[in-house]
Design an enzyme around this catalytic site. Structure first.
Site, PDB file in Angstrom:
ATOM      1  NE  ARG A 155       8.300   1.972  -4.060  1.00  0.00           N
ATOM      2  CZ  ARG A 155       9.240   1.320  -4.708  1.00  0.00           C
ATOM      3  NH1 ARG A 155      10.314   1.960  -5.151  1.00  0.00           N
ATOM      4  NH2 ARG A 155       9.143   0.028  -4.929  1.00  0.00           N
ATOM      5  CE1 TYR A 184       1.159   4.259  -5.716  1.00  0.00           C
ATOM      6  CE2 TYR A 184       3.484   4.635  -5.255  1.00  0.00           C
ATOM      7  CZ  TYR A 184       2.380   3.799  -5.265  1.00  0.00           C
ATOM      8  OH  TYR A 184       2.492   2.520  -4.802  1.00  0.00           O
ATOM      9  CE  LYS A 219       7.776   1.134   0.377  1.00  0.00           C
ATOM     10  NZ  LYS A 219       8.024  -0.195   0.932  1.00  0.00           N
ATOM     11  CG  HIS A 235      11.105  -3.243   1.840  1.00  0.00           C
ATOM     12  ND1 HIS A 235      11.207  -3.521   0.498  1.00  0.00           N
ATOM     13  CD2 HIS A 235       9.806  -2.870   2.035  1.00  0.00           C
ATOM     14  CE1 HIS A 235      10.044  -3.334  -0.095  1.00  0.00           C
ATOM     15  NE2 HIS A 235       9.179  -2.941   0.819  1.00  0.00           N
ATOM     16  CB  SER A 245       7.746  -3.535  -4.116  1.00  0.00           C
ATOM     17  OG  SER A 245       8.667  -2.700  -3.466  1.00  0.00           O
ATOM     18  CB  CYS A 287       7.526 -10.456  -3.553  1.00  0.00           C
ATOM     19  SG  CYS A 287       8.485 -10.193  -5.035  1.00  0.00           S
ATOM     20  CG  ASP A 347       6.154  -1.986   3.166  1.00  0.00           C
ATOM     21  OD1 ASP A 347       6.601  -2.847   2.385  1.00  0.00           O
ATOM     22  OD2 ASP A 347       6.264  -0.765   2.953  1.00  0.00           O
ATOM     23  NE  ARG A 363       0.846  -0.069  -3.943  1.00  0.00           N
ATOM     24  CZ  ARG A 363       1.992  -0.453  -3.388  1.00  0.00           C
ATOM     25  NH1 ARG A 363       2.051  -0.727  -2.106  1.00  0.00           N
ATOM     26  NH2 ARG A 363       3.078  -0.586  -4.123  1.00  0.00           N
TER      27      ARG A 363
HETATM   28  C1  OXD Z   1       6.633  -0.812  -2.049  1.00  0.00           C
HETATM   29  C2  OXD Z   1       5.484  -0.527  -1.178  1.00  0.00           C
HETATM   30  O1  OXD Z   1       6.696  -0.308  -3.159  1.00  0.00           O
HETATM   31  O2  OXD Z   1       5.434  -1.100  -0.077  1.00  0.00           O
HETATM   32  O3  OXD Z   1       7.510  -1.568  -1.611  1.00  0.00           O
HETATM   33  O4  OXD Z   1       4.631   0.287  -1.547  1.00  0.00           O
HETATM   34 MN    MN Z   2       7.209  -2.125   0.423  1.00  0.00          MN
END
Ligand code: OXD
Ligand code: MN
Length: 643
Positions: free
Chosen positions: A107, A256, A265, A285, A307, A309, A332, A426
């Protein structure tokens, strides 16, 4: 005259500009452009108008209205293989690998904007000379200019796909619909996994006209030269724009996922948070999990961590504690609304997992490993000579003699000194394949939430778990969240960043107003979930983790469940409620835990922490900080001073 050229007053001005152009009036054409799949008659007049104006702007060669069918998907995958965008992974069933342009791997927060008339609606005002970190604002004029600099003719020679999608189960009162127009078949294939996509959504639109408009192009570099044809993009001019007043998202230059799968998002969080504010609910989130204790009692928990974590790992936890069961609703995003009985109910608006691959293994997340090896689109992982994938963490599942090709397409071995998979690589995989998907994960009413967890990567000072003293204190704890930077965006290094509510990159409106919105949830007649802060990542002075994490985190969840049931298994501390000496069940653990270090509170650390939070609030939030949150900071400061 076909009805679709009449109803355009719902469109943004720059899309209206081209309205005077000829309409050919043929139902298999739109503005003279052939519709290669689907029929205009299936679109409502508002959707037709949106498509028509975007066709005028982007000038694609053809328009494909997606029906979401298996046949359509197969065709798109075939085209993607022919274009070199993806390769098949014959080791698995229906799995594919995309390698992106190395400039398009995450991102891009610095190029992500919220567009409102007044700057103050979108972002807080940082103090003089301080760079704001709570989002970027763009004026309507500048947004229009940015679009006009990038979009006219950007789809020449390409197909524009019309992707109707639902965030949340189709028809749920908590769900919302979007239409994404994109020139990327990779995006279409991914949206089919990540959202409910296709004909059923168009049918639903006949009943509820409202939809979020999403326009996406991977773009073409200003030079006109696409150096890596498998993945066209325009990193130099990438821009992600959100206009809440028009429920509009415009994204240019990146393929991406976080920048291109606009349901995620951009819609479910940024535009979603503005809709939620207007309608009185929360778009967050957060993962959602269900946990059943040995007595068979089930509760649902949501958790917000920044993100990368470990949200996906927690959402798919295999509890080490006997007779506990965790089931996954989402990994998410949570949309949460109080029902008429005052119960907070949550849905996962997504339909798939777009998870970070490296670090996922049979040891860390066997459930994810048992989810992702069919019907999955991988991006930027490494590949193996036996037709499979590889990433850091998968060492033990590597067959002898297998050669690895890294995410850049180069031969790789473990002495290369560079990662085989990109750290933000991913898997994009259907949620329904998760072996522990919760039976209620598609319940249109959502699941009842008993606890909300905040957390992050805090190597020093922050104990394993503590409970907020009240809803206001919990809102403060969310606002004060900090975590080590990760690879999910463009940041580097191990700096500790403020990431309030794990939403810093995803707020759709002024963070001060967001805090006020959270505070306003506390209304009589509502059962407010208890709020907790957790930190799996505290380290000893030799750099080793003090807590083993993963399945053992079920012990922390057990304590949280006991607190939800109001068991008196806590002691008050200056920062909140912590487990009593025997409150946390440590019996039968294979590793020796230094409980004293894990829960120790050091005055010096917390004095510095309070200072950091206070400076952050002062310089980043200023006058927009609700007084109740400031009051919580002051009481923490007093309690820490007395330590
Ligand atoms: C993030 C994702 O960046 O979930 O938080 O991809
Ligand atoms: Mn996320």
């Amino acid at each position: 005259m076909p009805e679709f050229i009449e109803k355009s007053n719902v469109l943004p001005t720059y899309l209206l500009k081209n309205k005077a152009q000829t309409n050919f009036g043929l139902y298999n054409h739109i503005r003279g452009v052939n519709i290669s799949n689907g029929s205009l008659s299936n679109l409502t007049s508002n959707v037709k108008a949106f498509v028509e104006q975007a066709v005028s702007l982007c000038q694609p060669d053809q328009v494909h209205i997606c029906d979401g069918s298996d046949m359509e998907n197969k065709l798109l995958l075939k085209q993607l293989v022919e274009a070199g965008t993806i390769v098949a992974l014959p080791k698995y069933e229906n799995c594919w690998l995309a390698r992106t342009n190395p400039g398009d791997v995450a991102r891009v927060e610095s190029k992500t904007f919220i567009c409102t008339e007044e700057k103050h609606e979108a972002i807080t005002s940082p103090s003089e000379g301080v760079k704001g970190t709570l989002g970027n604002w763009i004026s309507p004029n500048d947004m229009e200019e940015a679009v006009q600099q990038r979009f006219p003719g950007c789809m020449k020679g390409r197909t524009m796909y019309v992707v109707p999608f639902s965030m949340g189960p189709v028809g749920s009162p908590l769900s919302k619909i979007g239409i994404e127009l994109t020139d990327s078949a990779y995006v279409v294939a991914s949206m089919r996994i990540m959202t409910r996509m296709g004909k059923s959504v168009l049918d639903q639109l006949q009943k509820c006209e409202e939809f979020v408009k999403c326009l996406h192009s991977v773009g073409t570099p200003a030079s006109g030269v696409v150096e890596i044809p498998s993945w066209p993009c325009d990193p130099e001019r990438t821009i992600i724009l959100h206009k809440p007043a028009e429920n509009l998202i415009v994204s240019y230059g990146s393929g991406y996922g976080g920048n291109s799968l606009l349901g995620k998002k951009c819609f479910a969080l940024r535009i979603g948070s503005t809709i939620a504010k207007r309608e009185g609910w929360l778009a967050e989130h957060m993962l959602i999990l269900g946990i059943t204790n040995p007595a068979g009692e089930k509760k649902y928990i949501t958790a917000a961590f920044p993100s990368a974590c470990g949200k996906t790992n927690l959402a798919m936890l295999s509890p080490s504690l006997a007779n506990y069961k965790v089931e996954c609703v989402g990994d998410d995003i949570a949309w949460m609304k109080f029902d008429n009985n005052g119960v907070l109910r949550a849905i996962n608006p997504e339909n798939g997992f777009f998870g970070v691959a490296p670090g996922t293994s049979m040891e860390t997340n066997p459930i994810a490993m048992n989810t992702v090896f069919k019907n999955t689109l991988f991006t930027n992982v490494a590949s193996t000579s036996d037709g499979g994938v590889y990433w850091e963490g998968m060492e033990s599942s590597l067959a002898p003699g297998v050669q690895i090709t890294d995410w850049l397409g180069m031969p790789w071995d473990k002495n290369s000194g560079r990662p085989a998979a990109h750290p933000n690589s991913r898997f994009c995989t259907p949620a329904s394949q998760c072996p522990i998907i919760d039976p209620a994960w598609e319940d249109p009413e959502g699941v009842p939430i008993s606890a909300i967890l905040f957390g992050g990567r805090r190597p020093a000072g922050v104990p394993l778990v503590y409970e907020a003293n009240s809803w206001e204190h919990g809102v403060f704890v969310g606002a004060a969240m900090r975590s080590e930077a990760t690879a999910a965006a463009e940041f580097r290094g191990k700096v500790i960043m403020h990431d309030p509510f794990a939403m810093r990159p995803f707020f759709g409106y002024n963070f001060g107003d967001y805090l006020a919105h959270w505070l306003s949830m506390d209304k009589s007649g509502r059962s407010l979930p208890k709020i907790f802060h957790i930190n799996w990542f505290r380290k000893a002075s030799d750099g080793s983790f003090l807590w083993p994490g993963y399945g053992e985190n079920s012990r922390v969840l057990e304590w949280i469940l006991k607190r939800v049931d109001n068991e008196p298994c806590y002691v008050d501390s200056p920062i909140g409620r912590m487990p009593t000496k025997d409150g946390l069940n440590l019996s039968g653990m294979s590793t020796q835990i230094d409980v004293n270090r894990l829960f120790s509170l050091e005055k010096d650390f917390w004095t510095e922490e309070v200072k950091a939070i206070s400076t952050y609030f002062e310089t980043q939030v200023g006058a927009d900080l609700p007084p109740a949150v400031n009051e919580e900071l002051k009481s923490l400061e007093r309690r820490v001073a007395e330590m």
